[in-house]
Structure formats: structure tokens, C-alpha cells
Design an enzyme around this catalytic site. Structure first.
Site, PDB file in Angstrom:
ATOM      1  CG  HIS A  97       6.085  -1.985 -47.836  1.00 37.91           C
ATOM      2  ND1 HIS A  97       5.664  -2.307 -46.556  1.00 37.91           N
ATOM      3  CD2 HIS A  97       6.255  -0.652 -47.847  1.00 37.91           C
ATOM      4  CE1 HIS A  97       5.575  -1.206 -45.829  1.00 37.91           C
ATOM      5  NE2 HIS A  97       5.941  -0.184 -46.588  1.00 37.91           N
ATOM      6  CG  HIS A  99       8.874   2.883 -49.698  1.00 39.14           C
ATOM      7  ND1 HIS A  99       7.683   3.531 -49.927  1.00 39.14           N
ATOM      8  CD2 HIS A  99       8.746   2.274 -48.504  1.00 39.14           C
ATOM      9  CE1 HIS A  99       6.878   3.333 -48.891  1.00 39.14           C
ATOM     10  NE2 HIS A  99       7.492   2.562 -48.008  1.00 39.14           N
TER      11      HIS A  99
END
Length: 131
Positions: A97, A99
Site C-alpha cells: 500500500h 500513503h
């Protein structure tokens, strides 16, 4: 089971910023700064080192588009795009992932510090990095 996989399959509710067949972007529940968003592939892969090029490219395209959108719409002064790879680097969820952290001032809740390390022989470092 992976918490992000549960979010992707909508078993855990989230605030969806963007979704297509391959990528999901949600508001981070922690909101380090206003608009903090997480972008992840729907395909489970542990981190950027384990990911195939296509998955990384799909995520990068969404990150680029959303970073522009988020900065514009929140009137942020800029943003950080962050990927933690491995526990030692701060990765707490073992699902790739990224950010997107909007930045409003140098004094907001997001802090990064780079301390000086010992001097390095850049020729030796380059040789090592290139293998």
C-alpha cells in the site's frame, strides 16, 4: 487473514476514495493529516519487492491521479507519497500500500527526519547496489 483484503472485499467498511478492477483507495482511519489516503492493489501482495511490475504500475497511476486531486481539493501545499516495505521500515499491514499524506505546513502532524549517517564510499555503494 489480511485486514486490507477484508477491506477490499468490503467485509470491513471503509471510506472509498477510488476503486477500479485492480486498485482500491480509502481514507486512512488514522488521518495523520486531513485527506490522508491509502492506495492498495486488490491483488494480495506483501510489499513492493514481492509485487509484479503491472501491479506497481496500476497503483502508481492511481497514486499520481489521486495525489493531484487530493492536493487540489484539500488546498494542501503539497503531499508526501510513502511506501513502507518490511517491518523494519514501518510496514504494519503486510499488503502492499501507498500513503498519500497531504501537507499543509511544516508543523503539521507528519514528521520525517533524516539523520546524518557515517560517511560512505559512494563507489563501493554503487558497486553493491548494482550487484
Amino acid at each position: 487473514m489480511c485486514v486490507f483484503c477484508d477491506i477490499i472485499t468490503h467485509q470491513i467498511p471503509s471510506k472509498v476514495v477510488y476503486e477500479d478492477d485492480n486498485v482500491l483507495a480509502i481514507l486512512d482511519i488514522s488521518q495523520v493529516t486531513y485527506g490522508h489516503t491509502i492506495v492498495m492493489p486488490k491483488k494480495h501482495v506483501e510489499n513492493i519487492i514481492e509485487a509484479d511490475s503491472e501491479t506497481i504500475q496500476q497503483c502508481a497511476s492511481v497514486v499520481s491521479t489521486l495525489a493531484k486531486q487530493i492536493v487540489k481539493n484539500t488546498k494542501a501545499a503539497g503531499c508526501n507519497v510513502l511506501n513502507n516495505c518490511g517491518e523494519v521500515a514501518g510496514q504494519t499491514v503486510q499488503h502492499l500500500h501507498f500513503h498519500i499524506i497531504p501537507r499543509y505546513s511544516k508543523d503539521d502532524a507528519c514528521k520525517f527526519t533524516f539523520e546524518k549517517s557515517k560517511p560512505q564510499d559512494l563507489d563501493e555503494v554503487l558497486k553493491t547496489v548494482k550487484g
